[in-house]
Motif scaffolding. Structure first.
Motif, mmCIF file in Angstrom:
data_model
loop_
_atom_site.group_PDB
_atom_site.id
_atom_site.type_symbol
_atom_site.label_atom_id
_atom_site.label_comp_id
_atom_site.label_asym_id
_atom_site.label_seq_id
_atom_site.Cartn_x
_atom_site.Cartn_y
_atom_site.Cartn_z
ATOM 1 N N LEU A 84 0.920 -1.195 -0.014
ATOM 2 C CA LEU A 84 0.033 0.105 0.141
ATOM 3 C C LEU A 84 0.958 1.200 0.050
ATOM 4 C CD1 LEU A 84 -2.684 1.299 0.230
ATOM 5 C CD2 LEU A 84 -2.482 1.454 2.826
ATOM 6 N N ARG A 85 2.017 1.240 0.899
ATOM 7 C CA ARG A 85 2.700 2.415 1.004
ATOM 8 C C ARG A 85 3.526 2.814 -0.368
ATOM 9 N NH1 ARG A 85 4.575 1.540 5.527
ATOM 10 N NH2 ARG A 85 3.578 3.206 6.749
ATOM 11 N N PHE A 86 4.216 1.567 -0.874
ATOM 12 C CA PHE A 86 4.949 1.694 -2.188
ATOM 13 C C PHE A 86 3.822 2.288 -3.510
ATOM 14 C CE2 PHE A 86 8.183 -1.418 -0.846
ATOM 15 C CZ PHE A 86 9.188 -0.547 -1.103
ATOM 16 N N LYS A 87 2.499 1.683 -3.618
ATOM 17 C CA LYS A 87 1.612 1.911 -4.413
ATOM 18 C C LYS A 87 1.274 3.462 -4.276
ATOM 19 C CE LYS A 87 -2.544 0.902 -6.832
ATOM 20 N NZ LYS A 87 -3.505 -0.033 -7.138
ATOM 21 N N CYS A 88 0.801 4.001 -3.134
ATOM 22 C CA CYS A 88 0.383 5.267 -2.751
ATOM 23 C C CYS A 88 1.495 6.411 -3.365
ATOM 24 C CB CYS A 88 -0.009 5.349 -1.443
ATOM 25 S SG CYS A 88 -1.673 4.899 -1.117
ATOM 26 N N LYS A 89 2.676 5.843 -2.618
ATOM 27 C CA LYS A 89 3.914 6.829 -3.225
ATOM 28 C C LYS A 89 4.283 6.951 -4.572
ATOM 29 C CE LYS A 89 6.143 6.936 1.492
ATOM 30 N NZ LYS A 89 7.330 6.984 2.084
ATOM 31 N N SER A 90 4.031 5.660 -5.144
ATOM 32 C CA SER A 90 4.321 5.713 -6.521
ATOM 33 C C SER A 90 3.222 6.478 -7.510
ATOM 34 C CB SER A 90 4.133 4.255 -7.258
ATOM 35 O OG SER A 90 5.151 3.721 -6.688
ATOM 36 N N LEU A 91 1.855 6.459 -6.954
ATOM 37 C CA LEU A 91 0.779 7.400 -7.683
ATOM 38 C C LEU A 91 1.059 8.830 -7.326
ATOM 39 C CD1 LEU A 91 -2.212 4.946 -6.580
ATOM 40 C CD2 LEU A 91 -1.532 5.390 -9.053
ATOM 41 N N ILE A 92 1.609 9.129 -6.236
ATOM 42 C CA ILE A 92 1.644 10.628 -5.973
ATOM 43 C C ILE A 92 3.042 10.978 -6.784
ATOM 44 C CG2 ILE A 92 2.843 12.136 -4.349
ATOM 45 C CD1 ILE A 92 0.982 10.546 -2.274
ATOM 46 N N ALA A 93 4.119 10.155 -7.163
ATOM 47 C CA ALA A 93 5.160 10.513 -7.929
ATOM 48 C C ALA A 93 4.775 10.656 -9.415
ATOM 49 C CB ALA A 93 6.344 9.404 -7.813
ATOM 50 N N LYS A 136 -5.212 8.718 -2.881
ATOM 51 C CA LYS A 136 -6.019 8.822 -1.814
ATOM 52 C C LYS A 136 -7.148 7.562 -1.739
ATOM 53 C CE LYS A 136 -8.015 10.995 1.738
ATOM 54 N NZ LYS A 136 -7.626 11.063 3.043
ATOM 55 N N ASN A 137 -7.663 7.537 -3.012
ATOM 56 C CA ASN A 137 -8.592 6.555 -3.204
ATOM 57 C C ASN A 137 -8.316 5.016 -3.028
ATOM 58 O OD1 ASN A 137 -11.272 5.647 -4.161
ATOM 59 N ND2 ASN A 137 -10.794 5.153 -6.051
ATOM 60 N N THR A 138 -6.893 4.796 -3.163
ATOM 61 C CA THR A 138 -6.409 3.452 -3.239
ATOM 62 C C THR A 138 -6.333 3.269 -1.582
ATOM 63 O OG1 THR A 138 -5.277 3.519 -5.060
ATOM 64 C CG2 THR A 138 -4.186 2.109 -3.351
ATOM 65 N N PHE A 139 -5.663 4.397 -0.759
ATOM 66 C CA PHE A 139 -6.037 4.346 0.555
ATOM 67 C C PHE A 139 -7.277 3.778 1.229
ATOM 68 C CE2 PHE A 139 -6.282 6.161 4.758
ATOM 69 C CZ PHE A 139 -5.347 5.504 5.536
ATOM 70 N N GLU A 140 -8.293 4.626 0.697
ATOM 71 C CA GLU A 140 -9.532 4.502 1.116
ATOM 72 C C GLU A 140 -10.079 3.076 1.054
ATOM 73 O OE1 GLU A 140 -11.541 8.052 -0.420
ATOM 74 O OE2 GLU A 140 -10.716 9.305 1.229
ATOM 75 N N LYS A 141 -9.852 2.716 -0.179
ATOM 76 C CA LYS A 141 -10.549 1.231 -0.620
ATOM 77 C C LYS A 141 -9.444 0.346 0.367
ATOM 78 C CE LYS A 141 -11.807 1.955 -5.328
ATOM 79 N NZ LYS A 141 -11.683 1.589 -6.708
ATOM 80 N N PHE A 142 -8.382 0.521 0.603
ATOM 81 C CA PHE A 142 -7.835 -0.529 1.504
ATOM 82 C C PHE A 142 -8.197 -0.388 2.903
ATOM 83 C CE2 PHE A 142 -4.179 -1.144 4.604
ATOM 84 C CZ PHE A 142 -3.617 -2.429 3.920
ATOM 85 N N ASN A 143 -8.403 0.825 3.330
ATOM 86 C CA ASN A 143 -8.914 1.025 4.701
ATOM 87 C C ASN A 143 -10.379 0.463 5.003
ATOM 88 O OD1 ASN A 143 -8.884 2.033 7.410
ATOM 89 N ND2 ASN A 143 -10.165 3.611 6.804
ATOM 90 N N THR A 144 -11.371 0.427 3.710
ATOM 91 C CA THR A 144 -12.574 -0.165 3.759
ATOM 92 C C THR A 144 -12.315 -1.700 3.830
ATOM 93 O OG1 THR A 144 -13.223 1.488 2.544
ATOM 94 C CG2 THR A 144 -14.650 -0.844 2.625
ATOM 95 N N ARG A 145 -11.456 -2.384 2.940
ATOM 96 C CA ARG A 145 -11.258 -3.720 3.088
ATOM 97 C C ARG A 145 -10.627 -4.129 4.226
ATOM 98 N NH1 ARG A 145 -12.925 -8.079 2.343
ATOM 99 N NH2 ARG A 145 -11.791 -9.987 1.469
ATOM 100 N N TYR A 146 -9.684 -3.417 5.078
ATOM 101 C CA TYR A 146 -8.954 -3.707 5.985
ATOM 102 C C TYR A 146 -10.015 -3.600 7.261
ATOM 103 C CZ TYR A 146 -5.355 -3.427 9.770
ATOM 104 O OH TYR A 146 -4.343 -3.541 10.917
ATOM 105 N N ARG A 147 -11.031 -2.767 7.257
ATOM 106 C CA ARG A 147 -11.977 -2.853 8.134
ATOM 107 C C ARG A 147 -12.975 -4.189 8.425
ATOM 108 N NH1 ARG A 147 -15.009 1.376 6.512
ATOM 109 N NH2 ARG A 147 -13.466 2.785 7.364
#
Length: 95
Positions: A50-59, A67-78
């Motif tokens: 998740l960290r690698f993907k978000c930082k790559s998208l930002i780059a 941000k959407n990737t993080f939110e989907k991850f958080n939903t699935r994590y929950r």
């Protein structure tokens, strides 16, 4: 066979994460995103991917997608663990 599948999955994930860590982010952002998507196929709650993907998208300037990737991850994590992911988006991306 479950033990073997688990060992192979863990080996693949570890190898891919080490490879991502060895790549310069700016020049390899697209490749890192593809690799992280592959890791999520084996482990949909992998925090390092998740960290690698978000930082790559930002780059790549894809801030909303990160941000959407993080939110989907958080939903699935929950759904999996019954609680929110322990880290905020800002902390994850280092802001």
């Amino acid at each position: 066979l479950d033990n073997i599948k688990s060992e192979v999955s863990n080996f693949i994930i570890d190898a891919l994460l080490k490879y991502c860590a060895s790549l310069p982010l700016q020049e390899n952002a697209e490749n890192i995103i593809t690799i992280c998507d592959s890791i999520f196929f084996f482990d949909e709650s992998n925090e390092i991917a998740l960290r690698f993907k978000c930082k790559s998208l930002i780059a790549l300037g894809r801030h909303a997608r990160a941000k959407n990737t993080f939110e989907k991850f958080n939903t699935r994590y929950r759904e999996i663990y019954g609680e929110d992911y322990h880290e905020t988006y800002g902390a994850l991306i280092g802001t």
